[in-house]
Scaffold this motif. Sequence first.
Motif, mmCIF file in Angstrom:
data_model
loop_
_atom_site.group_PDB
_atom_site.id
_atom_site.type_symbol
_atom_site.label_atom_id
_atom_site.label_comp_id
_atom_site.label_asym_id
_atom_site.label_seq_id
_atom_site.Cartn_x
_atom_site.Cartn_y
_atom_site.Cartn_z
ATOM 1 N N VAL A 34 1.510 1.427 6.361
ATOM 2 C CA VAL A 34 1.390 2.169 7.620
ATOM 3 C C VAL A 34 0.164 1.658 8.385
ATOM 4 N N THR A 35 0.384 1.075 9.564
ATOM 5 C CA THR A 35 -0.744 0.518 10.329
ATOM 6 C C THR A 35 -1.458 1.573 11.157
ATOM 7 N N ASN A 36 -0.735 2.601 11.602
ATOM 8 C CA ASN A 36 -1.308 3.610 12.502
ATOM 9 C C ASN A 36 -0.907 5.004 12.032
ATOM 10 N N CYS A 37 -1.901 5.836 11.714
ATOM 11 C CA CYS A 37 -1.633 7.223 11.334
ATOM 12 C C CYS A 37 -2.856 8.069 11.673
ATOM 13 N N LYS A 38 -2.716 9.391 11.513
ATOM 14 C CA LYS A 38 -3.782 10.300 11.930
ATOM 15 C C LYS A 38 -4.936 10.342 10.933
ATOM 16 N N GLU A 39 -4.657 10.076 9.654
ATOM 17 C CA GLU A 39 -5.681 10.297 8.616
ATOM 18 C C GLU A 39 -6.721 9.183 8.537
ATOM 19 N N ASP A 40 -6.344 7.957 8.888
ATOM 20 C CA ASP A 40 -7.215 6.800 8.641
ATOM 21 C C ASP A 40 -7.393 5.973 9.907
ATOM 22 N N PRO A 41 -8.461 5.168 9.958
ATOM 23 C CA PRO A 41 -8.630 4.300 11.128
ATOM 24 C C PRO A 41 -7.455 3.341 11.258
ATOM 25 N N LEU B 108 -18.341 2.055 20.333
ATOM 26 C CA LEU B 108 -18.023 3.429 19.955
ATOM 27 C C LEU B 108 -16.518 3.612 20.109
ATOM 28 N N SER B 109 -15.874 4.223 19.130
ATOM 29 C CA SER B 109 -14.409 4.259 19.132
ATOM 30 C C SER B 109 -13.862 5.665 18.945
ATOM 31 N N ALA B 110 -12.608 5.837 19.371
ATOM 32 C CA ALA B 110 -11.859 7.073 19.137
ATOM 33 C C ALA B 110 -10.382 6.718 19.188
ATOM 34 N N GLU B 111 -9.575 7.502 18.483
ATOM 35 C CA GLU B 111 -8.140 7.204 18.479
ATOM 36 C C GLU B 111 -7.339 8.432 18.071
ATOM 37 N N MET B 112 -6.058 8.396 18.433
ATOM 38 C CA MET B 112 -5.111 9.428 18.006
ATOM 39 C C MET B 112 -3.735 8.798 17.897
ATOM 40 N N SER B 113 -2.917 9.350 17.028
ATOM 41 C CA SER B 113 -1.536 8.885 16.927
ATOM 42 C C SER B 113 -0.602 10.089 16.880
ATOM 43 N N SER B 114 0.673 9.845 17.139
ATOM 44 C CA SER B 114 1.654 10.919 17.259
ATOM 45 C C SER B 114 1.945 11.563 15.906
ATOM 46 N N CYS C 24 0.830 -1.208 0.000
ATOM 47 C CA CYS C 24 0.000 0.000 0.000
ATOM 48 C C CYS C 24 0.863 1.255 0.000
ATOM 49 N N SER C 25 0.293 2.340 -0.500
ATOM 50 C CA SER C 25 0.999 3.613 -0.499
ATOM 51 C C SER C 25 1.243 4.077 0.934
ATOM 52 N N LEU C 26 2.423 4.642 1.185
ATOM 53 C CA LEU C 26 2.764 5.118 2.529
ATOM 54 C C LEU C 26 2.122 6.462 2.832
ATOM 55 N N GLU C 27 1.427 7.048 1.852
ATOM 56 C CA GLU C 27 0.744 8.326 2.096
ATOM 57 C C GLU C 27 -0.441 8.157 3.037
ATOM 58 N N ARG C 28 -1.064 6.975 3.024
ATOM 59 C CA ARG C 28 -2.247 6.718 3.853
ATOM 60 C C ARG C 28 -2.053 5.432 4.638
ATOM 61 N N GLY C 29 -2.884 5.272 5.677
ATOM 62 C CA GLY C 29 -2.788 4.089 6.513
ATOM 63 C C GLY C 29 -3.464 2.886 5.878
ATOM 64 N N LEU C 30 -3.170 1.708 6.438
ATOM 65 C CA LEU C 30 -3.802 0.478 5.934
ATOM 66 C C LEU C 30 -5.314 0.509 6.148
ATOM 67 N N GLY C 31 -5.773 1.298 7.131
ATOM 68 C CA GLY C 31 -7.213 1.414 7.350
ATOM 69 C C GLY C 31 -7.951 1.968 6.150
ATOM 70 N N TYR C 32 -7.290 2.818 5.367
ATOM 71 C CA TYR C 32 -7.888 3.374 4.148
ATOM 72 C C TYR C 32 -8.277 2.254 3.185
ATOM 73 N N TYR C 33 -7.422 1.235 3.093
ATOM 74 C CA TYR C 33 -7.666 0.108 2.184
ATOM 75 C C TYR C 33 -8.578 -0.936 2.840
ATOM 76 N N LEU C 34 -8.407 -1.151 4.148
ATOM 77 C CA LEU C 34 -9.227 -2.155 4.838
ATOM 78 C C LEU C 34 -10.699 -1.752 4.855
ATOM 79 N N GLU C 35 -10.985 -0.452 4.937
ATOM 80 C CA GLU C 35 -12.388 -0.015 4.916
ATOM 81 C C GLU C 35 -13.063 -0.397 3.594
ATOM 82 N N VAL C 36 -12.292 -0.414 2.508
ATOM 83 C CA VAL C 36 -12.833 -0.854 1.215
ATOM 84 C C VAL C 36 -12.992 -2.373 1.210
#
Length: 373
Positions: free
Chosen positions: A121-128, A255-261, A90-102
């Motif tokens: 990228v498994t954990n980032c600010k832009e995607d779950p 119900l979920s929430a998250e943040m990364s550095s 996957c592209s490193l611009e976005r997290g794996l969550g971007y693709y997993l949601e699809v």
Amino acid sequence: MAAHRQNTLKYEGCNFLRQRLILATLSGKSVKITKIRDKDDDPGLKDFEASLIRLLDKLTNGSRIEVNETGTSLLYQPGLLIGGTVEHECSLERGLGYYLEVLVCLAPFTKNSLKIILRGVTNCKEDPSVDIIRTVTIPLMTKFGISEGLELKVTRRGSKPNGGGEVIFKCPVRRKLLPLQFVKPGKIKRIRGVAYAMRVSPAMANRIVDSTRSILNQFVPDIYIYTDHMKGAQSGKSPGFGLSLVAETTEGGFLSAEMSSNQPGEQPSIPEDIGRQTAQLLLEEVYRGGCVDSRHQSLALLFMALGQSDVSKLLTGPLSPYTIQFLRHLRDFFQLMFKIEVQKQEDEEQIGAEKVLLTCIGVGFSNLSKTIL
């Protein structure tokens, strides 16, 4: 070709690209998207969007994808969803969550059960994060009868900018989805979470946990936050840390929430701030309420729409802008409209945002190893 041209839906702009590609693949309708960032200094599809299109090509057989020279126009004629075993960088611009949601939208309807290895990228600010997909998305899928063999395993974590993470996602095939009646949110009974640290001191995760508990202990006694400190090759190629939280209700809602550095080169993140801010984001989701959180509204509505020709009902908090656009796209691709009712609060002592009751009759989508209705 003439039939395809008549059956092609046309859109402009790069917004909601994933929604359009998902619904095109499931409905068998072609989609043409023009003016993709045509006024930007760097026009056309971004690297992560091209990576997603390549992933869809691997999952299907017979898809026709045409992109013009500048990347500002995309024609997608979907083929048959095949599935099977797939690997994808996957592209490193976005997290794996971007693709997993699809993938979670498409995987139940493939010809062969899906096993896919994603790297990036498994954990980032832009995607779950992969943690939210594992702890919230997968339990939601089980409510529609997708359960046996459904699994997401995190083998390596990876943070931006260099990634290095890897996950294995497995999903069984379902011929039909079960209708959903989920109108009682229930009360919060426990909170679970994962504080992770990659290529930084393990104390970072402990500091996150302490600051998170300082807020959430005032509301719920049953709190457990697991600290996950990956070492060596399992920790990816870049330093990072963060937190994902999940509040479980007495009726089986999540119900979920998250943040990364922040990434290296940005303002350094402080673990205590991440803990406090994530706890506040979770409390905001609890205030919004409903049976699913704002991030999972569209997935629940998709599976309700594709269910058997039976009534499905879901109570949510205020609809997110992403969900509102998804409802419009469902009308375009499946000619399906939801009945939407705003629920008035009967009890004056009841706090929280206004709730929305969504009702539909499923289109009776059946997986016969093909994507036509």
